[in-house]
Design a protein around this motif. Structure first.
Motif, PDB file in Angstrom:
ATOM      1  N   ALA A 144      26.420  28.156  -2.754  1.00 28.33           N
ATOM      2  CA  ALA A 144      24.941  27.479  -3.515  1.00 28.33           C
ATOM      3  C   ALA A 144      25.747  26.403  -5.136  1.00 28.33           C
ATOM      4  CB  ALA A 144      24.614  28.201  -4.717  1.00 28.33           C
ATOM      5  N   ASP A 145      25.078  25.312  -5.501  1.00 27.22           N
ATOM      6  CA  ASP A 145      25.718  24.825  -5.736  1.00 27.22           C
ATOM      7  C   ASP A 145      27.059  23.532  -5.776  1.00 27.22           C
ATOM      8  OD1 ASP A 145      24.157  25.530  -8.416  1.00 27.22           O
ATOM      9  OD2 ASP A 145      24.685  27.354  -8.072  1.00 27.22           O
ATOM     10  N   LEU A 146      27.654  23.033  -4.973  1.00 27.85           N
ATOM     11  CA  LEU A 146      27.671  22.366  -4.272  1.00 27.85           C
ATOM     12  C   LEU A 146      28.262  20.404  -4.949  1.00 27.85           C
ATOM     13  CD1 LEU A 146      27.552  24.370  -2.022  1.00 27.85           C
ATOM     14  CD2 LEU A 146      28.764  22.781   0.221  1.00 27.85           C
ATOM     15  N   HIS A 147      27.206  20.507  -4.895  1.00 29.50           N
ATOM     16  CA  HIS A 147      26.569  18.769  -5.914  1.00 29.50           C
ATOM     17  C   HIS A 147      27.291  18.016  -4.969  1.00 29.50           C
ATOM     18  CE1 HIS A 147      24.530  20.740  -9.396  1.00 29.50           C
ATOM     19  NE2 HIS A 147      25.254  21.746  -8.961  1.00 29.50           N
ATOM     20  N   LEU A 148      27.126  17.947  -3.394  1.00 32.49           N
ATOM     21  CA  LEU A 148      27.754  17.015  -3.128  1.00 32.49           C
ATOM     22  C   LEU A 148      26.982  15.603  -3.053  1.00 32.49           C
ATOM     23  CD1 LEU A 148      27.433  18.751   0.587  1.00 32.49           C
ATOM     24  CD2 LEU A 148      29.196  18.507  -0.530  1.00 32.49           C
ATOM     25  N   GLY A 149      27.842  15.020  -3.481  1.00 34.92           N
ATOM     26  CA  GLY A 149      27.314  13.367  -3.756  1.00 34.92           C
ATOM     27  C   GLY A 149      29.079  12.150  -3.083  1.00 34.92           C
ATOM     28  N   GLU A 150      28.632  11.344  -2.812  1.00 38.00           N
ATOM     29  CA  GLU A 150      30.076  10.445  -3.207  1.00 38.00           C
ATOM     30  C   GLU A 150      30.727   9.905  -3.424  1.00 38.00           C
ATOM     31  OE1 GLU A 150      28.552   7.158  -0.074  1.00 38.00           O
ATOM     32  OE2 GLU A 150      27.388   7.415  -1.310  1.00 38.00           O
ATOM     33  N   ASP A 151      30.629  10.895  -5.040  1.00 37.42           N
ATOM     34  CA  ASP A 151      31.845  10.634  -5.919  1.00 37.42           C
ATOM     35  C   ASP A 151      32.326  11.854  -5.809  1.00 37.42           C
ATOM     36  OD1 ASP A 151      30.483   8.321  -7.290  1.00 37.42           O
ATOM     37  OD2 ASP A 151      29.239   8.958  -8.250  1.00 37.42           O
ATOM     38  N   VAL A 158      21.701  29.008   1.849  1.00 37.23           N
ATOM     39  CA  VAL A 158      22.315  27.272   0.906  1.00 37.23           C
ATOM     40  C   VAL A 158      21.874  27.920  -0.086  1.00 37.23           C
ATOM     41  CG1 VAL A 158      22.564  24.905   0.124  1.00 37.23           C
ATOM     42  CG2 VAL A 158      22.883  26.093   2.619  1.00 37.23           C
ATOM     43  N   LEU A 159      21.589  28.370  -1.034  1.00 40.01           N
ATOM     44  CA  LEU A 159      21.064  28.513  -2.110  1.00 40.01           C
ATOM     45  C   LEU A 159      20.730  28.056  -3.431  1.00 40.01           C
ATOM     46  CD1 LEU A 159      21.584  32.658  -3.030  1.00 40.01           C
ATOM     47  CD2 LEU A 159      20.284  31.926  -1.383  1.00 40.01           C
ATOM     48  N   GLY A 160      20.461  26.505  -2.637  1.00 45.63           N
ATOM     49  CA  GLY A 160      20.248  25.318  -3.537  1.00 45.63           C
ATOM     50  C   GLY A 160      21.398  24.364  -5.209  1.00 45.63           C
ATOM     51  N   ASP A 161      20.948  23.249  -4.855  1.00 45.95           N
ATOM     52  CA  ASP A 161      22.353  22.199  -5.488  1.00 45.95           C
ATOM     53  C   ASP A 161      22.934  22.025  -4.672  1.00 45.95           C
ATOM     54  OD1 ASP A 161      20.289  22.085  -7.790  1.00 45.95           O
ATOM     55  OD2 ASP A 161      21.609  22.292  -9.762  1.00 45.95           O
ATOM     56  N   LEU A 162      22.129  22.047  -2.722  1.00 45.65           N
ATOM     57  CA  LEU A 162      23.383  21.432  -1.982  1.00 45.65           C
ATOM     58  C   LEU A 162      23.997  19.816  -2.988  1.00 45.65           C
ATOM     59  CD1 LEU A 162      24.850  21.623   1.083  1.00 45.65           C
ATOM     60  CD2 LEU A 162      22.582  20.919   1.918  1.00 45.65           C
ATOM     61  N   PHE A 163      23.360  18.614  -2.973  1.00 42.78           N
ATOM     62  CA  PHE A 163      23.388  17.633  -3.480  1.00 42.78           C
ATOM     63  C   PHE A 163      23.172  17.919  -4.733  1.00 42.78           C
ATOM     64  CE2 PHE A 163      21.182  17.672   0.911  1.00 42.78           C
ATOM     65  CZ  PHE A 163      22.515  16.814   1.463  1.00 42.78           C
ATOM     66  N   GLU A 164      24.226  16.664  -5.367  1.00 41.11           N
ATOM     67  CA  GLU A 164      24.263  16.267  -6.699  1.00 41.11           C
ATOM     68  C   GLU A 164      22.624  15.937  -7.293  1.00 41.11           C
ATOM     69  OE1 GLU A 164      26.161  15.102 -10.773  1.00 41.11           O
ATOM     70  OE2 GLU A 164      26.080  17.094  -8.626  1.00 41.11           O
ATOM     71  N   ALA A 165      22.306  14.710  -6.414  1.00 38.47           N
ATOM     72  CA  ALA A 165      20.731  14.346  -6.405  1.00 38.47           C
ATOM     73  C   ALA A 165      20.715  14.467  -4.802  1.00 38.47           C
ATOM     74  CB  ALA A 165      21.116  13.285  -7.055  1.00 38.47           C
ATOM     75  N   TRP A 166      19.054  14.785  -4.361  1.00 34.18           N
ATOM     76  CA  TRP A 166      18.974  14.785  -3.443  1.00 34.18           C
ATOM     77  C   TRP A 166      17.117  13.699  -3.922  1.00 34.18           C
ATOM     78  CZ3 TRP A 166      19.928  14.287   1.696  1.00 34.18           C
ATOM     79  CH2 TRP A 166      18.919  14.027   2.323  1.00 34.18           C
ATOM     80  N   ILE A 167      17.048  12.376  -2.957  1.00 34.16           N
ATOM     81  CA  ILE A 167      15.913  11.222  -3.803  1.00 34.16           C
ATOM     82  C   ILE A 167      15.432  11.573  -2.266  1.00 34.16           C
ATOM     83  CG2 ILE A 167      17.635  10.392  -5.073  1.00 34.16           C
ATOM     84  CD1 ILE A 167      16.931   8.355  -3.209  1.00 34.16           C
TER      85      ILE A 167
END
Length: 243
Positions: free
Chosen positions: A8-15, A39-48
């Motif tokens: 959980a909480d990987l916060h994937l992003g290009e940064d 995967v228990l949420g916040d896989l991405f930093e932001a998913w739009i």
């Protein structure tokens, strides 16, 4: 040994290239050895939105596609950063979307899994936003907007969240124990697994006179947090992002 993995909480992003590299190694080397990945949420930093087909997102999708095609099922619960992730993403990757709370049978034990943000009831400001964001109209409105505008909204929202959270006491943003006990009692379980708070720990306590535990996954900002569950028990692990 048969085992199941939780992240959980990987916060994937290009940064965050180090997190991305660690995730891709995990998906290629560790995840294929498991019976299932949750995967228990916040896989991405932001998913739009699932219509955001930038190359970075395609790379992450391909990692999930490779895993599910190898025969490892992937289950996903939305977090507070990726609640707009939808059926298109799931169909493209073979991932299975789960409701906000799900009871699973894991090696003979009933376990409740969730992202965990709904447990932080003392953060009234966030809970008000959550009710709006998880309602029927707000996600539809957001997804109807142009991609460029959604990117702007997401960037401003992250900046605002960082500013607001700096001034909040830690206990406000942590789980309300009574709420965790309530959902566990309602689900009829003695084990709860969640993320969101970025405070990895195994909390042992009594629930209605019986032993209970709440396992909190950590984030991937500085180290890789991973829960390994097997017939022999549970192990909450952390490791370096590099190497």
């Amino acid at each position: 040994m048969r085992h199941t993995l939780f992240i959980a909480d990987l916060h994937l992003g290009e940064d965050w290239p180090e997190i991305t590299s660690a995730f891709l190694r995990f998906m290629a080397e560790e995840a294929p050895l498991a019976e299932a990945l949750y995967v228990l949420g916040d896989l991405f930093e932001a998913w739009i939105g699932d219509d955001d087909n930038q190359p970075f997102n395609q790379t992450i999708k391909q990692a999930f596609t490779n895993l599910t095609r190898s025969g490892v099922p992937v289950y996903f619960i939305h977090g507070n950063r990726d609640f707009l992730l939808g059926e298109r993403f799931a169909q493209q990757t073979g991932m299975q979307l789960l409701p906000e709370q799900q009871v699973i049978d894991l090696y003979g034990e009933k376990i409740l899994i969730m992202h965990g943000d709904s447990l932080c009831t003392r953060d009234e400001q966030y809970m008000a936003f959550r009710r709006k964001a998880r309602g029927w109209w707000w996600p539809r409105l957001m997804l109807a907007l142009p991609l460029w505008y959604r990117r702007r909204v997401a960037k401003k929202a992250r900046q605002r969240s960082l500013h607001i959270n700096r001034n909040k006491p830690d206990y406000i943003m942590d789980v309300t124990p009574a709420e965790a006990e309530r959902v566990m009692r309602e689900a009829g379980v003695s084990t709860l697994i969640h993320g969101h708070t970025h405070r990895p720990a195994v909390h042992q306590f009594e629930l209605d006179g019986h032993p209970a535990r709440r396992i909190v996954l950590g984030d991937w900002y500085s180290q890789k947090s991973l829960l390994v569950v097997s017939e022999g028990g549970m192990a909450l692990k952390s490791g370096a992002l590099t190497g």
